[in-house]
Scaffold this motif. Structure first.
Motif, PDB file in Angstrom:
ATOM      1  N   ALA A 163       1.077   4.191  -2.691  1.00 40.62           N
ATOM      2  CA  ALA A 163       0.648   5.540  -2.230  1.00 40.62           C
ATOM      3  C   ALA A 163       1.804   6.427  -2.684  1.00 40.62           C
ATOM      4  N   ASP A 164       2.835   6.136  -2.384  1.00 42.09           N
ATOM      5  CA  ASP A 164       4.370   6.914  -2.639  1.00 42.09           C
ATOM      6  C   ASP A 164       4.265   7.501  -4.051  1.00 42.09           C
ATOM      7  N   PHE A 181      -2.639   6.846   4.661  1.00 40.75           N
ATOM      8  CA  PHE A 181      -1.068   6.908   4.399  1.00 40.75           C
ATOM      9  C   PHE A 181      -0.681   7.971   5.358  1.00 40.75           C
ATOM     10  N   LEU A 237       2.051   6.472  -6.767  1.00 42.67           N
ATOM     11  CA  LEU A 237       0.732   6.724  -7.492  1.00 42.67           C
ATOM     12  C   LEU A 237       0.856   5.975  -8.817  1.00 42.67           C
ATOM     13  N   ARG A 256       2.759   6.288   7.145  1.00 45.71           N
ATOM     14  CA  ARG A 256       3.760   6.577   6.664  1.00 45.71           C
ATOM     15  C   ARG A 256       4.944   7.314   7.640  1.00 45.71           C
ATOM     16  N   LEU A 282      -9.082   2.145  -1.025  1.00 42.97           N
ATOM     17  CA  LEU A 282      -7.907   2.838  -0.549  1.00 42.97           C
ATOM     18  C   LEU A 282      -7.357   3.517  -2.158  1.00 42.97           C
ATOM     19  N   PHE A 283      -7.752   2.922  -2.975  1.00 42.89           N
ATOM     20  CA  PHE A 283      -7.401   3.891  -4.192  1.00 42.89           C
ATOM     21  C   PHE A 283      -8.389   3.701  -5.399  1.00 42.89           C
ATOM     22  N   LEU A 303      -5.423   8.321  -4.432  1.00 48.43           N
ATOM     23  CA  LEU A 303      -5.771   7.774  -3.274  1.00 48.43           C
ATOM     24  C   LEU A 303      -7.077   8.151  -2.889  1.00 48.43           C
ATOM     25  N   PHE A 345       0.855  -1.369   0.134  1.00 49.10           N
ATOM     26  CA  PHE A 345       0.053  -0.181  -0.053  1.00 49.10           C
ATOM     27  C   PHE A 345       0.688   1.351  -0.064  1.00 49.10           C
ATOM     28  N   LEU A 346       1.847   1.308   0.849  1.00 45.34           N
ATOM     29  CA  LEU A 346       2.875   2.354   1.129  1.00 45.34           C
ATOM     30  C   LEU A 346       3.701   2.660  -0.449  1.00 45.34           C
ATOM     31  N   GLY A 359      -8.003   6.228   1.847  1.00 41.98           N
ATOM     32  CA  GLY A 359      -6.445   5.813   1.682  1.00 41.98           C
ATOM     33  C   GLY A 359      -5.514   7.183   2.015  1.00 41.98           C
ATOM     34  N   GLU A 360      -5.912   8.163   1.687  1.00 39.82           N
ATOM     35  CA  GLU A 360      -4.991   9.638   2.167  1.00 39.82           C
ATOM     36  C   GLU A 360      -5.006   9.450   3.487  1.00 39.82           C
TER      37      GLU A 360
END
Length: 303
Positions: free
Chosen positions: A20-21, A72, A23, A76, A54-55, A64, A16-17, A68-69
């Motif tokens: 998210a980092d 994150f 995209l 993080r 989450l996305f 996100l 996930f991270l 999800g945001e």
């Protein structure tokens, strides 16, 4: 005591991270060393376990969701802290070890990081330097970075800032061919009648307004022109080809000016501003790996 994360928990959170980092499933998969389809399946399984999306995915983008945001933002910093704790524990072996994550402007990395890398890799074989080259200004802590190299004017006040180089100056420049066709601007405000090559900070919707100094104060000129880029090298090449007037740090165009390929314009209004700094969050105990890298950069810069 709270139970530790299971292997599945950790793998799904790591997946996930990574997405998210960046995209991007493809970039995240490359970073993790897995296939995009496997990564997508892992993230989907994480969403199913949580019971929330989450996305938002399309064929062209990954964004996100609100949930999800929020996840994150909370996770993080915790994961970064966990990584720092693990790196710190590794230091007990007697030699600095672990990963140092650096976010740097491209020009800054070329000038200050690349020259020290050979000796640093030799002297600290157990340290991994993970460098992101990006001209965007981001939240270092939220992004999981240990330090960054930036110009002074965009450094947050709560950061520790170590000067690496002298003040800088930006110059308007143009190829002789352009000036022969369109004339020479006599004052910065004349630029509104010229074809200018504009640069946009990555992640920002509008181009950067050119800054000049007069009567003890800075002022901006919102120039126009045929080209907008987010890469300064491309902007410089376009200026050399006569596409329009460029705006660049003096060091990057000095050779071209000396050779007559470009002409410096409007110098009486081009004042110096704070140059490049190494910056990092204030911390009670710095990991030895980060300290070693900071010391190497300072020594390389003559600081």
């Amino acid at each position: 005591m709270e139970p530790l994360l299971s292997g599945t928990d950790f793998n799904q959170l790591r997946a996930f991270l990574a997405v998210a980092d960046s995209l991007s499933f493809s970039r995240a998969a490359e970073l993790l060393g897995v296939s995009p389809s496997a990564l997508s399946q892992t993230v989907r399984g994480f969403e199913e376990r949580l019971g929330v999306r989450l996305f938002n995915r399309t064929t062209r983008s990954v964004v996100l969701t609100e949930a999800g945001e929020a996840l994150f933002r909370r996770v993080r910093p915790a994961v970064s802290e966990l990584g720092g704790a693990i790196d710190q524990a590794r230091q007990q072996r007697g030699r600095p070890a672990g990963t140092v994550r650096i976010h740097a402007f491209r020009s800054a990395a070329e000038k200050y990081i690349e020259p020290v890398l050979p000796a640093f890799a030799r002297d600290y074989p157990e340290i991994i330097v993970d460098i992101t080259l990006d001209d965007a200004v981001i939240d270092l802590v939220a992004g999981g970075y240990d330090a960054a190299i930036r110009i002074g004017e965009v450094i947050e006040r709560d950061m520790v800032a170590v000067r690496l180089g002298p003040d800088l100056r930006q110059l308007a420049v143009a190829a002789p061919e352009y000036l022969a066709l369109h004339g020479v601007p006599e004052h910065p405000r004349d630029l509104v009648n010229h074809r200018c090559i504009r640069w946009r900070w990555p992640g920002r919707p509008t181009p950067y307004a050119w800054e000049f100094f007069e009567d003890g104060a800075w002022f901006e000129v919102a120039v126009g022109g045929p080209l907008i880029v987010d890469d300064k090298r491309m902007a410089l090449r376009a200026a050399l080809q006569g596409v329009g007037i460029g705006f660049a740090v003096e060091d990057t165009v000095a050779e071209h000016i000396a050779a007559g390929r470009l002409r410096a314009l409007l110098e009486p209004w081009s004042a110096p501003f704070p140059g490049l700094f190494l910056c990092y969050p204030q911390q009670r105990q710095m990991a030895p790996a980060l300290r070693a890298f900071i010391d190497a950069l300072r020594a390389g810069a003559g600081g």
